[in-house]
Design an enzyme around this catalytic site. Structure first.
Site, PDB file in Angstrom:
ATOM      1  N   GLU A 112     -12.371 -40.611  -3.669  1.00 50.71           N
ATOM      2  CA  GLU A 112     -11.666 -39.873  -4.713  1.00 50.71           C
ATOM      3  C   GLU A 112     -12.188 -40.300  -6.079  1.00 50.71           C
ATOM      4  OE1 GLU A 112      -7.268 -38.747  -3.007  1.00 50.71           O
ATOM      5  OE2 GLU A 112      -7.444 -40.504  -4.296  1.00 50.71           O
ATOM      6  N   CYS A 113     -12.579 -39.353  -6.899  1.00 47.50           N
ATOM      7  CA  CYS A 113     -12.968 -39.578  -8.288  1.00 47.50           C
ATOM      8  C   CYS A 113     -14.038 -40.669  -8.369  1.00 47.50           C
ATOM      9  CB  CYS A 113     -11.743 -39.897  -9.132  1.00 47.50           C
ATOM     10  SG  CYS A 113     -11.967 -39.578 -10.897  1.00 47.50           S
TER      11      CYS A 113
END
Length: 439
Positions: A329-330
């Site tokens: 994520e990210c």
């Protein structure tokens, strides 16, 4: 699921009013009294709950009224408040600030207060005004009939005369002023591009929190604040937020990978999953007997050189991905890519498990709620799994590569769904942070 804990929401008409100072000061001050004080946070925020945790000694969680149903919000709160005396739920932005959505699902902190049946302690920055502060309090108290403003703490009081004018005007409304904080510039927490510097990186954090507690305890009535807190109106039924993506989950956890929602960790653990932490910055690889590797967001751009040199981590991650799923994520997504360019323009080679390249030198803020529908089976579910979450990053994509998209995402303002992230074999990732399954 029942709890005897009482709670309240600490809100404000706008950001920068002093909510965090009041919340942290109260948590530490009540803790020092021997009370089991629990912090909670409205909305998608990784950083404030970590400070709550240090201030109170109890893990804080997020309650998000856009991503979660009211039943999920109440269930998560109830599950967190076992063996707790009082809960302080820090609002985000202004009390009623949210997105276009049906009542109760706008993401506003007022929606959380309504879902829990808790009153609001309103923190008012009264600098540059006196009686007009009462007009703002009245507006907050009458704007939404679901929400009850039970008390006010005024902040940045300039003088005894200023105090008198503001307090008399507010209390004429029948709403008590429970504290008055004078102007104080010394008590601050350091900031970074995504908000406050993380709790684990803040120098002398306990001393800062003790100073906040001393300041708040000296200027607010702790007993009267405790008296306005109320328990849940009814016992919430357990309502799952997101099933665990695997049984044994290798979870990257250090200063570069810390943006992982505590409510997910709690729920996955309660469902029988095991979280196995490891530190890429310490050149640790995911445990090979894990079923899944999860790379959360964080600040890999601040540690890109160190990550690029962590060959045991990178090679172990590549071996893991040959047979088992990996999701990022990210910041985790950036690490799974080919190249990461830091703020100085220096390029660092990453894991190369996805063909995307990202840059923090070319900055653009991306912020907001997202609804995602996965394009293929992934650790988060089968193809077409619908998820709710958000994006918050400054990094940009310099080369999208040639992988298939991880999901189609749309914002909350009616825009068309667009491809997001990357997926190649067992590896997936995107800038999207999942909060809950879509209902």
């Amino acid at each position: 699921m029942t709890t005897s804990a009482k709670g309240l929401v600490i809100g404000a008409p706008r950001s920068g009013s002093g909510k965090t100072t009041v919340t942290l000061g109260l948590l530490r001050a009540l803790n020092r009294r021997g009370l089991r004080a629990q912090g909670l946070k409205c909305g998608p925020d990784y950083i404030d709950p970590a400070f709550h945790t240090v201030a109170s000694g109890r893990d804080s969680i997020n309650l998000d009224a856009w991503s979660m149903t009211p039943e999920m919000v109440a269930s998560l709160a109830a599950g967190t408040l076992q063996d707790t005396d009082v809960a302080l739920c820090e609002a985000s932005m202004g009390l009623f600030d949210g997105v276009p959505a049906p009542q109760g699902r706008s993401g506003a902190s007022a929606d959380v207060a309504a879902a829990l049946g808790w009153p609001v302690l309103l923190v008012m920055d009264v600098s540059g005004q006196s009686q007009t502060a009462a007009a703002i309090v009245k507006g907050c108290a009458t704007y939404d009939p679901r929400v009850r403003v039970a008390g006010v703490v005024i902040n940045k009081v300039a003088s005894p005369r200023h105090h008198l004018l503001v307090v008399n005007a507010i209390e004429a409304l029948g709403i008590p002023v429970l504290g008055a904080l004078p102007r104080q510039e010394a008590i601050t927490l350091p900031e970074r591009h995504l908000g406050l510097v993380q709790a684990r990186e803040t120098n002398d954090l306990d001393a800062r929190l003790d100073a906040m507690a001393d300041f708040v305890a000296a200027h607010v009535d702790l007993d009267r604040i405790l008296a306005i807190a109320v328990p849940f109106a009814a016992a919430p039924a357990p309502t799952p937020v997101l099933p665990p993506p695997a049984q044994r989950i290798a979870l990257a956890q250090d200063a570069a990978f810390s943006f992982f929602y505590p409510h997910l960790a709690r729920e996955w653990h309660s469902a029988g999953a095991e979280l196995i932490p490891f530190s890429p910055l310490n050149d640790e690889a995911p445990a090979p007997d894990s079923d899944l590797c999860w790379l959360p967001g964080g600040y890999p751009e601040l540690h890109a050189g160190r990550l690029a040199a962590a060959q045991n981590f990178l090679n172990g991650l590549r071996r893991f991905a040959q047979a088992k799923p990996v999701h990022g994520e990210c910041g985790g997504y950036m690490t799974l890519g080919t190249m990461l360019t830091d703020a100085n323009g220096e390029t660092h080679r990453m894991a190369g498990l996805l063909s995307v390249s990202t840059s923090f030198a070319k900055r653009k803020m991306n912020l907001g709620y997202r609804e995602a529908e996965t394009c293929a089976a992934s650790p988060l579910g089968p193809k077409a799994t619908r998820l709710r979450g958000h994006e918050f990053h400054y990094a940009t994509i310099t080369d999208p590569g040639n992988d298939t998209p991880f999901a189609m995402t749309r914002d909350v303002y009616g825009g068309a769904a667009t491809p997001a992230g990357s997926q190649r074999g067992l590896v997936s990732g995107s800038f999207f942070h999942v909060i809950a399954r879509a209902d």
